[in-house]
Design a protein around this motif. Structure first.
Motif, PDB file in Angstrom:
ATOM      1  N   SER A 111       0.841  -1.184   0.000  1.00 36.41           N
ATOM      2  CA  SER A 111       0.000   0.000   0.000  1.00 36.41           C
ATOM      3  C   SER A 111       0.884   1.245   0.000  1.00 36.41           C
ATOM      4  CB  SER A 111      -0.914   0.018   1.229  1.00 36.41           C
ATOM      5  OG  SER A 111      -1.698   1.190   1.250  1.00 36.41           O
ATOM      6  N   VAL A 112       0.560   2.206  -0.855  1.00 34.05           N
ATOM      7  CA  VAL A 112       1.395   3.406  -0.960  1.00 34.05           C
ATOM      8  C   VAL A 112       0.691   4.646  -0.427  1.00 34.05           C
ATOM      9  CG1 VAL A 112       2.708   2.464  -2.889  1.00 34.05           C
ATOM     10  CG2 VAL A 112       0.652   3.814  -3.358  1.00 34.05           C
ATOM     11  N   THR A 113      -0.600   4.559  -0.121  1.00 34.79           N
ATOM     12  CA  THR A 113      -1.340   5.679   0.455  1.00 34.79           C
ATOM     13  C   THR A 113      -2.658   5.175   1.017  1.00 34.79           C
ATOM     14  OG1 THR A 113      -2.309   7.882   0.032  1.00 34.79           O
ATOM     15  CG2 THR A 113      -2.485   6.255  -1.727  1.00 34.79           C
ATOM     16  N   ASP A 114      -3.185   5.896   2.009  1.00 34.42           N
ATOM     17  CA  ASP A 114      -4.524   5.568   2.516  1.00 34.42           C
ATOM     18  C   ASP A 114      -5.581   6.447   1.863  1.00 34.42           C
ATOM     19  OD1 ASP A 114      -3.559   7.912   3.856  1.00 34.42           O
ATOM     20  OD2 ASP A 114      -5.112   7.657   5.380  1.00 34.42           O
ATOM     21  N   ARG A 115      -5.156   7.426   1.068  1.00 39.49           N
ATOM     22  CA  ARG A 115      -6.089   8.372   0.465  1.00 39.49           C
ATOM     23  C   ARG A 115      -6.809   7.778  -0.733  1.00 39.49           C
ATOM     24  NH1 ARG A 115      -2.437  11.264   3.155  1.00 39.49           N
ATOM     25  NH2 ARG A 115      -2.955  13.373   3.873  1.00 39.49           N
ATOM     26  N   CYS A 116      -8.069   8.191  -0.901  1.00 39.72           N
ATOM     27  CA  CYS A 116      -8.840   7.754  -2.066  1.00 39.72           C
ATOM     28  C   CYS A 116      -9.784   8.876  -2.462  1.00 39.72           C
ATOM     29  CB  CYS A 116      -9.622   6.476  -1.765  1.00 39.72           C
ATOM     30  SG  CYS A 116     -10.382   5.749  -3.250  1.00 39.72           S
ATOM     31  N   ASN A 117     -10.069   8.987  -3.749  1.00 42.85           N
ATOM     32  CA  ASN A 117     -10.975  10.018  -4.248  1.00 42.85           C
ATOM     33  C   ASN A 117     -12.387   9.497  -4.481  1.00 42.85           C
ATOM     34  OD1 ASN A 117     -10.129   8.401  -6.329  1.00 42.85           O
ATOM     35  ND2 ASN A 117      -9.575  10.066  -7.720  1.00 42.85           N
ATOM     36  N   LEU A 118     -12.645   8.222  -4.111  1.00 40.09           N
ATOM     37  CA  LEU A 118     -13.992   7.675  -4.112  1.00 40.09           C
ATOM     38  C   LEU A 118     -14.357   7.246  -2.690  1.00 40.09           C
ATOM     39  CD1 LEU A 118     -14.011   5.575  -7.437  1.00 40.09           C
ATOM     40  CD2 LEU A 118     -14.763   7.938  -7.087  1.00 40.09           C
ATOM     41  N   ARG A 119     -15.607   6.881  -2.473  1.00 44.85           N
ATOM     42  CA  ARG A 119     -16.075   6.579  -1.121  1.00 44.85           C
ATOM     43  C   ARG A 119     -16.921   5.301  -1.104  1.00 44.85           C
ATOM     44  NH1 ARG A 119     -12.807   9.711  -0.594  1.00 44.85           N
ATOM     45  NH2 ARG A 119     -12.744  11.695   0.528  1.00 44.85           N
ATOM     46  N   CYS A 120     -16.318   4.184  -1.478  1.00 40.54           N
ATOM     47  CA  CYS A 120     -17.042   2.916  -1.457  1.00 40.54           C
ATOM     48  C   CYS A 120     -17.300   2.497  -0.007  1.00 40.54           C
ATOM     49  CB  CYS A 120     -16.243   1.847  -2.187  1.00 40.54           C
ATOM     50  SG  CYS A 120     -15.858   2.287  -3.900  1.00 40.54           S
ATOM     51  N   ALA A 121     -18.541   2.207   0.321  1.00 39.60           N
ATOM     52  CA  ALA A 121     -18.939   2.008   1.715  1.00 39.60           C
ATOM     53  C   ALA A 121     -18.258   0.813   2.363  1.00 39.60           C
ATOM     54  CB  ALA A 121     -20.446   1.867   1.808  1.00 39.60           C
ATOM     55  N   TYR A 122     -17.961  -0.244   1.600  1.00 38.26           N
ATOM     56  CA  TYR A 122     -17.366  -1.444   2.185  1.00 38.26           C
ATOM     57  C   TYR A 122     -15.878  -1.282   2.450  1.00 38.26           C
ATOM     58  CZ  TYR A 122     -15.987  -2.171  -2.681  1.00 38.26           C
ATOM     59  OH  TYR A 122     -15.471  -2.002  -3.946  1.00 38.26           O
ATOM     60  N   CYS A 123     -15.292  -0.184   1.983  1.00 35.87           N
ATOM     61  CA  CYS A 123     -13.843   0.000   2.053  1.00 35.87           C
ATOM     62  C   CYS A 123     -13.411   0.983   3.130  1.00 35.87           C
ATOM     63  CB  CYS A 123     -13.331   0.468   0.691  1.00 35.87           C
ATOM     64  SG  CYS A 123     -11.542   0.651   0.564  1.00 35.87           S
ATOM     65  N   MET A 124     -14.227   2.005   3.388  1.00 34.28           N
ATOM     66  CA  MET A 124     -13.795   3.043   4.317  1.00 34.28           C
ATOM     67  C   MET A 124     -14.980   3.652   5.058  1.00 34.28           C
ATOM     68  SD  MET A 124     -12.937   6.317   1.872  1.00 34.28           S
ATOM     69  CE  MET A 124     -11.609   5.466   1.034  1.00 34.28           C
ATOM     70  N   PRO A 125     -14.705   4.369   6.158  1.00 30.85           N
ATOM     71  CA  PRO A 125     -15.789   5.054   6.870  1.00 30.85           C
ATOM     72  C   PRO A 125     -16.401   6.141   5.996  1.00 30.85           C
ATOM     73  CG  PRO A 125     -13.789   4.927   8.209  1.00 30.85           C
ATOM     74  CD  PRO A 125     -13.402   4.520   6.836  1.00 30.85           C
ATOM     75  N   GLU A 126     -17.593   6.581   6.370  1.00 26.91           N
ATOM     76  CA  GLU A 126     -18.275   7.605   5.590  1.00 26.91           C
ATOM     77  C   GLU A 126     -17.482   8.902   5.543  1.00 26.91           C
ATOM     78  OE1 GLU A 126     -22.636   9.839   5.320  1.00 26.91           O
ATOM     79  OE2 GLU A 126     -22.288   8.227   6.762  1.00 26.91           O
ATOM     80  N   ASN A 127     -16.865   9.259   6.671  1.00 20.29           N
ATOM     81  CA  ASN A 127     -16.047  10.473   6.730  1.00 20.29           C
ATOM     82  C   ASN A 127     -14.631  10.101   7.178  1.00 20.29           C
ATOM     83  OD1 ASN A 127     -18.184  12.527   6.167  1.00 20.29           O
ATOM     84  ND2 ASN A 127     -19.057  11.689   8.056  1.00 20.29           N
ATOM     85  N   PRO A 128     -13.809   9.613   6.259  1.00 20.46           N
ATOM     86  CA  PRO A 128     -12.472   9.143   6.633  1.00 20.46           C
ATOM     87  C   PRO A 128     -11.543  10.293   7.027  1.00 20.46           C
ATOM     88  CG  PRO A 128     -12.701   9.174   4.258  1.00 20.46           C
ATOM     89  CD  PRO A 128     -14.062   9.486   4.813  1.00 20.46           C
TER      90      PRO A 128
END
Length: 335
Positions: A26-43
């Motif tokens: 993994s090279v970053t925890d940042r993402c420009n999408l918000r898939c519900a199964y992958c991250m909290p609603e407000n990461p």
């Protein structure tokens, strides 16, 4: 790079006798999408100074390849194309080819490939897995809070750049299971392999339940009705997916983590963007290599930590077969 190059790397194995050949980096925890199964609603994003530098990523990867026999590296996130210096990292990994590295891959949502695909190909990237959980634009927007157009443009750019890719979709009942047939049909029209992934019990919001899992058998039943005869292909040890041929011509993969776990043959380990080693996707805790690295520990000490962390790897989801409570979510662990 690693000190004291071993002519024949010892095997990296766990207590269940499984040899590790693949590193998910993994090279970053940042993402420009918000898939519900992958991250909290407000990461909340990790401070950049906590992330491994390009030099640190290369040093640790060199240990895995030269000293421990890792042959395949897959770059993940978050969304890896958001990481500054990504082409330089891929270029640096090419120096490990003569030392045993065979493949450099990446998992991406494709939103930035329109601008980056040529540079990534030139840097030495071998192939991609592209995530797309819906083909319908309105549903895609609802699921990810982002438009589908950049994804489709990125897919076209990857093709134009000569980067081989597969399409991945996590299937969740009452979320996107209505897209199974249309996603497959679109992928087959593009002459691209589609892979469906059973919903895994990994999110910390406890959204998972067995009732929301759309199993391999259900997926095959629905696709068989649409596309005809289903032929199971010989299983490749290099892939977590069971592969099929539909209608005599369409290639399909299904990753059966829940209905038919493949933990007994798992050959993967994961390193997070902050340098924490997780030997299993379902592990509740990892080994903090970054702290040892920045504390001045030698390669020998780091190797001891890696071997110990991997040796103690759990049997996997095949043992508990239930929801896993853990402090880290997928966008930080890496897919």
């Amino acid at each position: 790079m690693a000190d004291g190059i071993a002519s024949t790397p010892p095997e990296l194995v766990d207590q269940h006798g499984r040899r590790k050949r693949k590193l998910r980096l993994s090279v970053t925890d940042r993402c420009n999408l918000r898939c519900a199964y992958c991250m909290p609603e407000n990461p909340s994003w990790l401070p950049r100074e906590q992330l491994l530098t390009i030099e640190e990523l290369l040093r640790l990867t060199a240990l895995f390849v030269i000293q421990l026999g890792i042959t395949n590296v897959r770059l993940t996130g978050g969304e890896p194309t958001l990481r500054r210096g990504l082409p330089e990292l891929i270029e640096g990994l090419q120096l490990l080819r003569p030392r045993g590295l065979q493949r450099v891959s990446m998992t991406s949502n494709a939103t930035r490939l329109a601008e980056l695909a040529p540079a990534l190909k030139a840097a030495g990237l071998d192939d991609l897995n592209i995530s797309i959980d819906a083909r319908d634009p309105a549903l895609f927007q609802k699921l990810t809070r982002g438009p589908i157009e950049p994804v489709l443009e990125g897919i076209a750019a990857a093709r134009d750049a000569g980067l081989p890719f597969k399409l991945n979709a996590v299937v969740i009942r009452d979320y996107n299971d209505g897209e199974i047939e249309s996603l497959a049909a679109w992928a087959f029209e593009q002459q691209v392999e589609m892979r469906f992934i059973e919903f895994m019990p990994l999110d910390n919001a406890q959204q998972w339940s067995r009732e929301r899992v759309v199993t391999e058998s259900e997926i095959l039943q629905r696709l068989g009705t649409r596309f005809g005869k289903i032929e199971k292909l010989p299983r490749s040890s290099a892939s977590p997916a069971t592969e099929y041929l539909l209608g005599g011509k369409h290639r399909l993969g299904i990753i059966t983590t829940v209905s038919d776990p493949f933990c007994s043959s798992c050959d993967r380990v994961r390193l997070t963007a902050v340098g924490e080693l997780f030997a299993c996707l379902f592990s509740a805790r990892g080994s903090k290599l970054r702290d040892a690295l920045r504390g001045g520990e030698s390669d020998a000490a780091l190797l001891t930590m890696i071997r110990s962390g991997v040796w103690n790897k759990e049997a996997g989801f095949a043992a508990p077969r239930g929801y896993v409570e853990r402090p880290i979510t997928m966008h930080r662990l890496g897919g």
